[in-house]
Design a protein around this motif. Structure first.
Motif, short mmCIF file in Angstrom:
data_model
loop_
_atom_site.label_atom_id
_atom_site.label_comp_id
_atom_site.label_asym_id
_atom_site.label_seq_id
_atom_site.Cartn_x
_atom_site.Cartn_y
_atom_site.Cartn_z
N ALA A 23 32.27 36.53 38.55
CA ALA A 23 33.39 36.90 37.70
C ALA A 23 33.69 38.39 37.84
O ALA A 23 34.87 38.79 37.87
CB ALA A 23 33.11 36.54 36.25
N GLN A 37 35.39 38.90 41.20
CA GLN A 37 36.75 38.36 41.18
C GLN A 37 37.68 39.14 40.25
O GLN A 37 38.87 39.25 40.52
CB GLN A 37 36.70 36.90 40.73
CG GLN A 37 38.04 36.21 40.60
CD GLN A 37 37.90 34.77 40.16
OE1 GLN A 37 36.97 34.07 40.53
NE2 GLN A 37 38.82 34.32 39.34
N GLY A 38 37.15 39.69 39.19
CA GLY A 38 38.02 40.26 38.16
C GLY A 38 38.11 41.77 38.07
O GLY A 38 39.07 42.28 37.48
N ASN A 80 43.92 30.99 44.79
CA ASN A 80 43.56 32.38 45.07
C ASN A 80 44.52 33.00 46.08
O ASN A 80 44.93 34.15 45.93
CB ASN A 80 42.12 32.46 45.57
CG ASN A 80 41.13 32.32 44.46
OD1 ASN A 80 41.06 33.17 43.58
ND2 ASN A 80 40.37 31.24 44.46
N ALA A 82 38.89 35.06 36.14
CA ALA A 82 37.52 35.56 36.12
C ALA A 82 36.87 35.31 34.75
O ALA A 82 35.69 34.95 34.67
CB ALA A 82 37.49 37.05 36.46
N HIS A 133 41.30 38.17 47.25
CA HIS A 133 41.69 36.80 46.96
C HIS A 133 42.09 36.05 48.23
O HIS A 133 41.91 34.84 48.31
CB HIS A 133 42.77 36.77 45.87
CG HIS A 133 42.16 36.93 44.51
ND1 HIS A 133 41.65 38.12 44.07
CD2 HIS A 133 41.93 36.03 43.53
CE1 HIS A 133 41.13 37.94 42.86
NE2 HIS A 133 41.30 36.68 42.51
#
Length: 131
Positions: free
Chosen positions: A109, A112-113, A58, A95, A16
């Motif tokens: 996604a 990011q997740g 983020n 996400a 992040h």
């Protein structure tokens, strides 16, 4: 298990932080805006304020997760656990929101997740079992 969780949480925090750099610092670089699906420098310039703001979200989530780990391992386990779980949960939910904007964002996604999801689950299981 908490050590494994901490590794995933730390990696999510670093990721992040990197996303912050992409969105808030390097947004108008062609290599960056192309990565986000933009097709022109004009589009990058137009969307720069939005990306700049989003990048800081983020950053704050990453810093919060890292601070939570610090607190957890320096004697403030309850506060640290709450902060880690909140920040990682927020990363995962972000996400999901990204994915809800269209199937074309599946890869982003997942990037990011995934780390915060694994970190969240392991941290929750590890902190409950150590009690």
């Amino acid at each position: 298990m908490v050590i494994a969780a901490a590794v995933f949480v730390a990696l999510a925090a670093v990721l992040h932080g990197f996303i912050f750099l992409l969105e808030s610092v390097w947004w108008t670089r062609p290599s960056t805006w192309r990565r986000f699906g933009l097709t022109s420098q004009a589009d990058a310039n137009t969307t720069r304020p939005l990306a700049y703001n989003q990048g800081f979200y983020n950053l704050f989530l990453g810093v919060g997760a890292a601070l939570g780990l610090f607190l957890y391992f320096t004697g403030e386990a309850d506060a640290g656990a709450v902060l880690v779980l909140f920040c990682c949960g927020s990363m995962v939910l972000a996400a999901i929101v990204l994915l809800s904007t269209g199937g074309g964002y599946l890869r982003a996604a997942l990037i990011q997740g995934t780390l915060p999801l694994i970190g969240f689950a392991l941290f929750l299981l590890g902190s409950v079992s150590t009690g």
